[in-house]
Write an enzyme that holds these catalytic residues in place. Structure first.
Site, PDB file in Angstrom:
ATOM      1  N   ARG A 220       0.840  -1.203   0.000  1.00  0.00           N
ATOM      2  CA  ARG A 220       0.000   0.000   0.000  1.00  0.00           C
ATOM      3  C   ARG A 220       0.873   1.251   0.000  1.00  0.00           C
ATOM      4  O   ARG A 220       0.596   2.215  -0.720  1.00  0.00           O
ATOM      5  CB  ARG A 220      -0.933   0.010   1.217  1.00  0.00           C
ATOM      6  CG  ARG A 220      -2.027  -1.035   1.138  1.00  0.00           C
ATOM      7  CD  ARG A 220      -2.969  -0.950   2.320  1.00  0.00           C
ATOM      8  NE  ARG A 220      -3.791   0.258   2.278  1.00  0.00           N
ATOM      9  CZ  ARG A 220      -4.492   0.717   3.299  1.00  0.00           C
ATOM     10  NH1 ARG A 220      -4.464   0.085   4.463  1.00  0.00           N
ATOM     11  NH2 ARG A 220      -5.217   1.814   3.175  1.00  0.00           N
TER      12      ARG A 220
ATOM     13  N   CYS B 217      -1.269   6.545   8.805  1.00  0.00           N
ATOM     14  CA  CYS B 217      -1.597   5.241   8.208  1.00  0.00           C
ATOM     15  C   CYS B 217      -2.674   5.499   7.165  1.00  0.00           C
ATOM     16  O   CYS B 217      -2.605   6.492   6.441  1.00  0.00           O
ATOM     17  CB  CYS B 217      -2.053   4.252   9.285  1.00  0.00           C
ATOM     18  SG  CYS B 217      -3.470   4.824  10.248  1.00  0.00           S
TER      19      CYS B 217
END
Length: 286
Positions: free
Chosen positions: A178, A236
């Site tokens: 990611r 995040c």
């Protein structure tokens, strides 16, 4: 460990009057599963706080997928479940500490220092043969007065203005694919904030799901080139799994650590924000 307590520690204090145990179990994509699990079985006396209903604000155009809750509203909710300024709070989940760390960080943000995360979560509690219950505690409200610690938080404009200046060291807590922009199962845009280093939050745990020691955390961060002199901003996808990295940094003795609460899902909601893909180190070397 400063912020993490073992199962045995909580077991010995299970019925002490100034201890409030908070079940934070929650599964992304299955928003009711955490409460259902709590109602089925939990640590005796534990109360339940829901990531999305209690520990986040409603989603808007900006602020990410789990915006910070309004401080005044959260303060009221904490008081309703019996948390006062004098309470010792112990949070647990069954998601590697991510959801419990969110509550840990929020309480720190509101000025409450006496808060801990139970090592290993509910599975470790059960595996140790400790008691469980389906009975829900009669809540005795308490008064909690917040003293918001704004220095623990950064907003999107501060992150944007810091790019290229060296003011902050950005830490991206998501899994490497990611971060590199190779896969993005949740957010509409892949990649990372330019200049960020990748430190997957789950690498702060041992293979058995318990947290690494303070010394192991220090080695982990040293290997990533972090210095205790750095001003570190952790993010995040939505500001939840960044908090275990914030906690781990605290365990390792880092004191200049801030959370970008909106995180990647907020960053990409602003059209002009730059986006990087690939591996920072590899690109810098080239």
């Amino acid at each position: 460990m400063k912020h993490i307590v073992p199962v045995k520690w909580l077991l010995a204090r299970l019925y002490e009057s100034d201890v409030v145990i908070v079940d934070c179990r929650f599964q992304l994509g299955k928003p009711e599963s955490g409460r259902e699990a709590y109602e089925e079985s939990h640590i005796p006396g534990a109360v339940y706080l829901d990531l999305e209903k209690d520990l986040s604000a409603p989603v808007g155009e900006h602020g990410g997928r789990h915006p910070l809750p309004d401080a005044a509203e959260l303060t009221v909710k904490l008081g309703k479940v019996g948390i006062s300024n004098d309470t010792r709070v112990v949070a647990y989940d069954d998601q590697g500490g991510a959801m419990a760390s969110r509550l840990w960080w929020l309480l720190k943000y509101l000025g409450h220092e006496n808060v801990f995360v139970m090592d290993g979560g509910f599975t470790a509690w059960k595996n140790a043969g400790c008691p469980v219950s389906a009975e829900q505690k009669v809540l005795i409200p308490a008064r909690f007065v917040a003293t918001v610690q704004h220095n623990l938080l950064v907003e999107v404009d501060e992150v944007r203005e810091s790019l290229g200046t060296g003011r902050y060291v950005l830490v991206d807590s998501r899994e490497a694919p990611r971060y590199r922009g190779e896969a993005e199962p949740i957010d509409r845009v892949a990649g990372h904030i330019p200049g960020a280093r990748n430190l997957f939050w789950a690498e702060g745990r041992q293979a058995d799901g318990t947290w690494k020691s303070a010394e192991e955390q220090r080695e982990r961060f040293a290997d990533a080139g972090l210095s205790q002199d750095d001003e570190i901003v952790v993010y995040c996808g939505s500001g939840v799994t960044a908090t275990p990295n914030v906690l781990a940094l605290g365990e390792a003795g880092f004191t200049r650590v801030k959370l970008y609460a909106g995180s990647w899902s907020d960053w990409i909601s602003w059209q002009d924000n730059p986006i990087a893909v690939g591996d920072e180190e590899a690109r810098n070397d080239g």
